[in-house]
Design a protein around this motif. Structure first.
Motif, short mmCIF file in Angstrom:
data_model
loop_
_atom_site.label_atom_id
_atom_site.label_comp_id
_atom_site.label_asym_id
_atom_site.label_seq_id
_atom_site.Cartn_x
_atom_site.Cartn_y
_atom_site.Cartn_z
N ALA A 32 -5.06 -0.31 -2.58
CA ALA A 32 -5.84 -0.03 -1.38
C ALA A 32 -4.94 -0.25 -0.17
O ALA A 32 -4.45 -1.36 0.06
CB ALA A 32 -7.05 -0.94 -1.30
N VAL A 33 -4.70 0.82 0.59
CA VAL A 33 -3.79 0.78 1.74
C VAL A 33 -4.56 1.16 2.99
O VAL A 33 -5.15 2.24 3.06
CB VAL A 33 -2.60 1.75 1.52
CG1 VAL A 33 -1.66 1.72 2.71
CG2 VAL A 33 -1.87 1.42 0.24
N GLU A 34 -4.55 0.26 3.98
CA GLU A 34 -5.23 0.55 5.25
C GLU A 34 -4.38 1.50 6.08
O GLU A 34 -3.15 1.44 6.07
CB GLU A 34 -5.43 -0.73 6.05
CG GLU A 34 -6.52 -1.62 5.54
CD GLU A 34 -6.76 -2.80 6.46
OE1 GLU A 34 -5.90 -3.11 7.31
OE2 GLU A 34 -7.82 -3.42 6.32
N ARG A 35 -5.05 2.34 6.84
CA ARG A 35 -4.34 3.23 7.76
C ARG A 35 -3.97 2.46 9.02
O ARG A 35 -4.53 1.43 9.32
CB ARG A 35 -5.22 4.43 8.11
CG ARG A 35 -5.49 5.27 6.88
CD ARG A 35 -6.14 6.57 7.23
NE ARG A 35 -6.43 7.31 6.01
CZ ARG A 35 -7.11 8.43 5.99
NH1 ARG A 35 -7.57 8.95 7.12
NH2 ARG A 35 -7.33 9.06 4.86
N VAL A 46 -9.39 3.25 4.57
CA VAL A 46 -8.56 2.78 3.47
C VAL A 46 -8.32 3.93 2.51
O VAL A 46 -9.25 4.66 2.16
CB VAL A 46 -9.24 1.60 2.74
CG1 VAL A 46 -8.40 1.14 1.56
CG2 VAL A 46 -9.48 0.44 3.69
N ASP A 47 -7.08 4.09 2.09
CA ASP A 47 -6.72 5.07 1.06
C ASP A 47 -6.50 4.33 -0.24
O ASP A 47 -5.90 3.25 -0.26
CB ASP A 47 -5.45 5.83 1.45
CG ASP A 47 -5.66 6.70 2.68
OD1 ASP A 47 -6.67 7.41 2.72
OD2 ASP A 47 -4.80 6.66 3.59
N PHE A 48 -6.97 4.90 -1.34
CA PHE A 48 -6.81 4.32 -2.66
C PHE A 48 -5.78 5.17 -3.40
O PHE A 48 -6.03 6.33 -3.70
CB PHE A 48 -8.15 4.27 -3.39
CG PHE A 48 -9.15 3.40 -2.68
CD1 PHE A 48 -9.14 2.03 -2.85
CD2 PHE A 48 -10.07 3.95 -1.80
CE1 PHE A 48 -10.04 1.22 -2.20
CE2 PHE A 48 -10.98 3.16 -1.13
CZ PHE A 48 -10.96 1.78 -1.32
N ILE A 49 -4.63 4.58 -3.69
CA ILE A 49 -3.50 5.33 -4.21
C ILE A 49 -3.16 4.82 -5.61
O ILE A 49 -2.99 3.61 -5.81
CB ILE A 49 -2.29 5.19 -3.27
CG1 ILE A 49 -2.70 5.73 -1.89
CG2 ILE A 49 -1.08 5.92 -3.82
CD1 ILE A 49 -1.74 5.43 -0.78
N ASN A 50 -3.07 5.75 -6.55
CA ASN A 50 -2.72 5.41 -7.93
C ASN A 50 -1.22 5.17 -8.03
O ASN A 50 -0.41 5.96 -7.54
CB ASN A 50 -3.14 6.51 -8.88
CG ASN A 50 -4.64 6.68 -8.94
OD1 ASN A 50 -5.38 5.70 -8.88
ND2 ASN A 50 -5.10 7.90 -9.04
N LYS A 67 -6.19 -8.25 -9.61
CA LYS A 67 -7.01 -7.71 -8.55
C LYS A 67 -6.87 -8.55 -7.28
O LYS A 67 -6.91 -9.77 -7.33
CB LYS A 67 -8.47 -7.68 -8.99
CG LYS A 67 -9.40 -7.14 -7.95
CD LYS A 67 -10.83 -7.12 -8.43
CE LYS A 67 -11.75 -6.59 -7.36
NZ LYS A 67 -13.13 -6.55 -7.80
N GLY A 68 -6.65 -7.86 -6.15
CA GLY A 68 -6.56 -8.53 -4.87
C GLY A 68 -5.17 -8.94 -4.45
O GLY A 68 -4.96 -9.33 -3.30
N ARG A 69 -4.19 -8.87 -5.35
CA ARG A 69 -2.82 -9.28 -5.01
C ARG A 69 -2.21 -8.30 -4.02
O ARG A 69 -2.41 -7.09 -4.10
CB ARG A 69 -1.95 -9.34 -6.26
CG ARG A 69 -2.28 -10.45 -7.24
CD ARG A 69 -1.84 -11.82 -6.76
NE ARG A 69 -0.45 -11.89 -6.38
CZ ARG A 69 0.55 -12.18 -7.21
NH1 ARG A 69 0.31 -12.44 -8.47
NH2 ARG A 69 1.79 -12.22 -6.77
N LEU A 70 -1.44 -8.82 -3.07
CA LEU A 70 -0.74 -8.02 -2.07
C LEU A 70 0.64 -7.66 -2.60
O LEU A 70 1.40 -8.55 -3.00
CB LEU A 70 -0.62 -8.80 -0.77
CG LEU A 70 0.03 -8.08 0.40
CD1 LEU A 70 -0.85 -6.92 0.87
CD2 LEU A 70 0.28 -9.05 1.55
N VAL A 71 0.96 -6.36 -2.61
CA VAL A 71 2.25 -5.90 -3.13
C VAL A 71 2.83 -4.83 -2.21
O VAL A 71 2.12 -4.15 -1.48
CB VAL A 71 2.15 -5.33 -4.56
CG1 VAL A 71 1.71 -6.40 -5.54
CG2 VAL A 71 1.24 -4.14 -4.63
#
Length: 154
Positions: A32-35, A46-50, A67-71
């Protein structure tokens, strides 16, 4: 030609580790990446990118991420097309070359906190020993001190 993509976001679910028919590990997860900007309501979309990782990186991601980890992900964009019922689906995904873990997992954070507490206890005990030694020194000095022996050099 250049095809590079760099993303920072949070995992929406635990990674899935699978193996290809020839035994190569492959791991999939969604980021999940915020704009960078807000919409009219003042919220960030938020964009959900595979994301797809391969081999050793796939095994590390499956082992250490959740789940929830920042990478941070560095890789290349690829578009997979599939057809179903005379309809073409376009599935963009990032083939990750590098995944950086940008926060601590729950277990690592707990272990780190325990290590810090142990270090603090060691420092406190060494400080107490030093204080006791200083008290002994001061007591010796007080016992041997005679004001008449104290000369001022000026």
């Amino acid at each position: 030609m250049l095809n590079r993509i760099v993303l920072i976001g949070r995992l929406t679910r635990d990674p899935e580790l699978r193996y290809t028919s020839n035994g190569t590990p492959v791991c999939n997860f969604t980021l999940a990446v915020e704009r960078n900007y807000t919409n009219r309501q003042g919220d960030r979309d938020v964009d959900f990118i595979n994301i797809v990782t391969w081999r050793g990186l796939a095994e590390n991601c499956a082992r250490h991420l959740g789940k929830g980890r920042l990478v941070g992900v560095d890789g290349s964009l690829q578009i997979r097309k599939s057809e179903n019922n005379n309809r073409t689906y376009i599935n963009p995904e990032v083939n990750a070359d590098n995944v950086r873990f940008l926060d601590f997992g729950k277990n690592q954070n707990t272990n780190r906190g325990q290590a810090q507490a142990q270090n603090n206890q060691k420092q406190d005990s060494s400080n107490n020993e030093n204080a006791a030694q200083n008290d002994d020194f001061d007591a010796q000095f007080d016992d041997n001190f005679d004001e008449d022996d104290f000369d001022v050099p000026f």
